[in-house]
Design an enzyme around this catalytic site. Structure first.
Site, mmCIF file in Angstrom:
data_model
loop_
_atom_site.group_PDB
_atom_site.id
_atom_site.type_symbol
_atom_site.label_atom_id
_atom_site.label_comp_id
_atom_site.label_asym_id
_atom_site.label_seq_id
_atom_site.Cartn_x
_atom_site.Cartn_y
_atom_site.Cartn_z
ATOM 1 N N ALA A 255 3.736 -2.989 -5.326
ATOM 2 C CA ALA A 255 3.562 -3.046 -3.875
ATOM 3 C C ALA A 255 2.972 -4.407 -3.528
ATOM 4 O O ALA A 255 2.528 -5.133 -4.414
ATOM 5 C CB ALA A 255 2.633 -1.926 -3.415
ATOM 6 N N MET A 256 2.995 -4.752 -2.241
ATOM 7 C CA MET A 256 2.454 -6.054 -1.812
ATOM 8 C C MET A 256 1.778 -5.903 -0.461
ATOM 9 O O MET A 256 2.340 -5.339 0.475
ATOM 10 C CB MET A 256 3.598 -7.083 -1.745
ATOM 11 C CG MET A 256 3.190 -8.440 -1.198
ATOM 12 S SD MET A 256 1.974 -9.271 -2.293
ATOM 13 C CE MET A 256 1.068 -10.237 -1.081
ATOM 14 N N ASN A 258 1.060 -7.591 2.246
ATOM 15 C CA ASN A 258 1.266 -8.395 3.461
ATOM 16 C C ASN A 258 0.507 -7.767 4.636
ATOM 17 O O ASN A 258 0.618 -6.574 4.881
ATOM 18 C CB ASN A 258 2.751 -8.442 3.817
ATOM 19 C CG ASN A 258 3.625 -8.678 2.615
ATOM 20 O OD1 ASN A 258 3.491 -9.672 1.948
ATOM 21 N ND2 ASN A 258 4.501 -7.726 2.314
ATOM 22 N N GLU A 291 -3.497 -1.107 -1.677
ATOM 23 C CA GLU A 291 -2.951 -2.099 -0.741
ATOM 24 C C GLU A 291 -3.758 -2.147 0.554
ATOM 25 O O GLU A 291 -3.917 -3.209 1.152
ATOM 26 C CB GLU A 291 -1.473 -1.802 -0.441
ATOM 27 C CG GLU A 291 -0.568 -1.792 -1.673
ATOM 28 C CD GLU A 291 -0.679 -3.037 -2.536
ATOM 29 O OE1 GLU A 291 -0.882 -4.130 -1.974
ATOM 30 O OE2 GLU A 291 -0.581 -2.914 -3.780
ATOM 31 N N HIS A 294 -6.795 -4.191 0.187
ATOM 32 C CA HIS A 294 -6.468 -5.620 0.278
ATOM 33 C C HIS A 294 -6.508 -6.146 1.713
ATOM 34 O O HIS A 294 -6.646 -7.356 1.910
ATOM 35 C CB HIS A 294 -5.052 -5.870 -0.239
ATOM 36 C CG HIS A 294 -4.959 -6.120 -1.704
ATOM 37 N ND1 HIS A 294 -5.799 -6.968 -2.375
ATOM 38 C CD2 HIS A 294 -4.087 -5.640 -2.643
ATOM 39 C CE1 HIS A 294 -5.453 -7.003 -3.662
ATOM 40 N NE2 HIS A 294 -4.421 -6.197 -3.847
HETATM 41 ZN ZN ZN Z 1 -3.277 -5.794 -5.542
#
Ligand code: ZN
Length: 825
Positions: A255-256, A258, A291, A294
């Protein structure tokens, strides 16, 4: 660093999904405190058409030079100038199929093959989509505009501000300006996206492709939970009006994060009823929480350089588990943290080929099979150790202080521990430095001398080392008195050797209470080992400690300081063990030993393990029962496959009967699908392979596809193993090619065939996404090289002379191979 400050990027992107091209215009506004004559921006694989300087209503052409070696575009201003400067750069690029930059991902809907185009930029791929100063500390605000087909939907970090219909069947979508942020967090995408808004928090939306909305609800709800936890724990509101969780079919990472537009592999966001196992469900929650953490750690406060990447990943890992535990304490998620994060990073970090959590090298740091266990798992474990030392309350206050101080800015490691020190008034800085700035970790050796315990620390590696490194270790002890009473003792070990007093009546002691510390322990005291063993059998120790004792002993087997027989002997104390954590770890250790050992010792492990696992399976039930605890269902799936592989008849019979049900087109319980498919392959023939292939082709469910791809790595028959190898090269989508390879490398029947396959197909395997190529190497080399170590070592000797590709992963894999070879002696 150039003496200019980015202020704003206005990006206008026009994707052409029919031809996989895009045109872009980037208006870059920056401030130059002193006069500059040229500006260097990062670019990669894009073609620059025109650069102009914009001054109020006038435009002046600029000459420019592209330097592909440095991934740089240098724009020459007509004359040196200072102050606010705006460049307009027109360019073109390809919507590539490399899962990096602005790339395409394919899917089928109603039998028709279709594409979406999305971005993936971390660490340094924003430059593939627009010219920019591509460094995490060079933050700016972003205005994003996309011209797309009017029937499609565009998504970016911000909410949609305006949509206008253009001629030629297109529409222009303008997004709200983002907060000040790093280039690697920019996202834009276009496709037939559909939205599922959470019922209670309208900011949270799950984004899916047609036909997948029905799988979105679960992720949306946990996204809302994670967001609520974060806003309350960090005491800073999420600054964007929406948070999209986007399921992307082709994705190299998990996963990312953004900002406001988080992307996921489909199986890590979408929950498929009757198909997602309890383990899959837990993983979805953990990844969503990771995520969302983050959005604060990384997006709001950003590392001032990639060498501080751990400030992102260690916290996201830690809270990935912390948030799940907060909402689902009955899942005992911290036990999985010990097994999969602390346990695996202790293994990774015991190699000579390791490095500090704060990675030296700045610019070139990448997340891969070499770095991830250190900056994610070891870093997360060190945070747990620090939390144990300063207390939950100080930990939370320290983080709030840190986030508030550096919001919308950047931070380095010392900013974090200064925040902990400020709130706790404890000497955190020196301790943190010893854990973050140097590689490895200590083995603490304990010896009893009457009413004293002598503790000695030395760096632990599987292969011998001459290190004189030292750590500041918060050591915790449990002590048992003759009367049966227990006492706790905390000491700070900051010397190589230290002696502590214990009461005369102490009959047993366990170092590293509940395994909160990141170190291993060796008891030079056979009497104490037996005392602890008895407490294991009586379950007078918690599961964490029962895990730690045998796991530290297994590490000594790998370093040659204990024998496999001694380890197996100690396991007799676990004959009544019924907890997930120690059992899953024992199964894992036995299997690791089984893979590398000679035939005699393999036989010994197989008969011992098969008998033990059969009785455990009989106890918890071969078939899942409704309402059972998560850890039990996960344990069953693991034991069932292991037992089948060791040749257990009852396990094979059960799996066979369940597999027949599956092949007849009926459903079985999702919590055993994985092991049943694996066992089905083990005993399977061509007909079974055909069935897997058909099912893979027809399935729209990534969770199922992952299970099948693991299963096809489990055939026993040589012809079918070769068929799988070819299938990986020809048919498996790029994102998943590593899945069957990892399964093959853990399949004792396939091991001998993996090295030749790798060498014969090197050209094609090297073309895998770098991250996934490295996973393949890390899986194959340490075990498949066992009978041909000289050949493997010589091969990579030559290989590394001609390329730097996967250098770190190759070196650590060769070290693992050496450790495995020593275990066979
Ligand atoms: Zn990460």
């Amino acid at each position: 660093m150039q003496p200019i400050t980015p202020i704003n990027y206005r990006l206008h992107i026009e994707p052409d999904l029919a031809n996989f091209r895009f045109t872009g215009k980037c208006e870059f506004l920056f401030d130059a405190p002193k006069a500059v004559a040229e500006v260097a921006l990062n670019i990669l694989d894009i073609t620059i058409r025109r650069c102009r300087l914009r001054q109020s209503d006038n435009c002046a052409e600029c000459t420019f030079k592209e330097n592909s070696e440095n991934e740089e575009l240098v724009v020459f201003l007509p004359a040196p100038m200072a102050g606010k400067i705006k460049l307009e750069i027109e360019y073109q690029g390809l919507i590539n199929d490399e899962m990096a930059g602005f790339y395409r991902s394919s899917y089928t809907h109603n039998g028709i093959a279709k594409h979406i185009a999305v971005t993936q930029f971390e660490e340094s791929d924003a430059r593939r989509a627009f010219p920019c100063i591509d460094h995490p500390a060079r933050k700016a605000a972003f205005d994003i505009i996309m011209d797309i087909d009017k029937d499609l939907t565009a998504i970016s970090n911000g909410a949609i501000k305006q949509e206008e219909i253009l001629g030629s069947g297109k529409k222009r979508v303008t997004f709200e300006q983002t907060p000040k942020m790093s280039t690697y967090l920019v996202f834009f995408g276009v496709g037939e996206f559909e939205f599922t808004q959470d019922e209670k928090d309208s900011r949270v939306r799950v984004v899916t492709l047609p036909g997948m909305k029905k799988f979105a609800r679960f992720g949306a709800a946990f996204g809302r939970d994670s967001l609520a936890f974060s806003e309350s724990y960090y005491a800073i509101d999420y600054p964007l009006p929406k948070m999209d969780l986007i399921a992307i079919p082709d994705f190299a990472f998990g996963a990312m994060e953004n900002w406001g537009a988080i992307t996921f592999r489909e199986n890590l966001l979408l929950h498929y009823p009757q198909m997602t196992s309890k383990s899959g469900e837990e993983r979805i929650c953990e990844v969503i929480a990771h995520e969302i953490a983050h959005q604060w750690f990384g997006n709001l406060v950003t590392p001032s350089d990639w060498r501080y990447l751990w400030l992102n990943e260690s916290f996201a890992t830690y809270f990935g588990f912390g948030v799940v535990d907060h909402y689902y304490p009955q899942w005992e998620t911290w036990q999985k943290f010990l097994l999969n994060q602390t346990g695996s990073s202790l293994v990774r970090d015991a190699l000579h080929e390791t490095f500090a959590i704060e990675i030296p090298g700045g610019e070139h740091v990448v997340i891969n099979a070499s770095t991830a266990p250190i900056i994610y798992s070891k870093g997360g474990s060190i945070l747990r150790q620090i939390e144990g030392y300063i207390g939950d309350d100080n930990f939370q206050k320290g983080l709030q202080h840190y986030l508030k101080t550096y919001e919308y800015g950047c931070a380095s490691s010392h900013h974090l521990w200064e925040a902990f020190e400020t709130v706790s008034h404890l000497p955190v800085s020196a301790m943190m430095k010893s854990w973050i700035e140097q590689p490895g970790f200590p083995m603490i050796r304990v010896e009893r001398q009457g009413h004293r315990l002598k503790l000695t620390q030395q760096r632990f590696t599987y292969l011998p080392n001459q290190s004189d490194q030292k750590w500041i270790v918060p050591v915790t002890l449990s002590l048992w008195a003759e009367s049966g009473a227990t006492r706790k003792l905390n000491v700070l070990l900051d010397e190589v050797e230290q002696t502590i007093e214990i009461d005369e009546d102490i009959v047993a002691y366990k170092v590293n209470d509940r395994q909160t510390g990141f170190y291993r322990v060796q008891y030079n005291d056979p009497g104490n080992i037996d005392e602890l063993g008895r407490r294991v059998r009586q379950k007078a120790l918690p599961p964490e400690d029962r895990w730690g004792l045998q796991n530290d002993m297994y590490a000594l087997v790998k370093s040659g300081e204990a024998t496999l027989d001694e380890y197996l002997e100690f396991l007799t104390y676990y004959d009544r063990e019924d907890a997930y954590l120690p059992l899953a770890s024992i199964a894992e250790n036995l299997y690791a030993a089984y893979l590398v050992m000679d035939a005699d010792r393999r036989q010994k492990i197989a008969s011992l393990a098969a008998a033990r696992f059969e009785s455990l399976l009989a106890q918890i039930g071969y078939a899942p029962s409704s309402g059972e605890a998560h850890p039990m269902s996960m344990l069953r799936d693991q034991l069932l496959w292991d037992a089948a592989l060791y040749g257990s008849e009852p396990a094979l019979n059960f799996a066979r009967s369940q597999f027949t049900v599956l092949m007849n087109g009926d459903a079985i319980h999702p919590d055993i699908i994985k092991s049943v498919m694996q066992a089905g392959a083990l005993a399977g023939d061509d007909r079974v392979f055909d069935w897997f292939e058909r099912r893979l082709r027809d399935s729209q469910i990534e969770h199922e596809r992952m299970n099948i791809l693991t299963a096809i790595g489990c055939f026993k028959d040589e012809g079918l193993i070769k068929r799988t190898q070819q299938y990986v090269l020809d048919t498996v989508p790029a994102r998943n090619k590593f899945v069957p390879v990892v399964a093959l490398a853990a399949n004792p029947h396939a091991l001998a065939l993996m090295w030749d396959w790798y060498v014969a197909n090197l050209d094609r395997i090297e073309q895998f996404h770098p991250l996934l190529y490295e996973r393949v190497l890390a899986a194959i080399v340490p075990v498949a090289g066992i009978r041909r170590a000289d050949e493997v070592t010589a091969f990579f000797g030559d290989y590394l002379k001609r390329t730097d590709k996967a250098r770190d992963v190759i070196k650590l894999s060769l070290e693992r191979l050496e450790i495995n070879l020593r275990m066979r002696i």
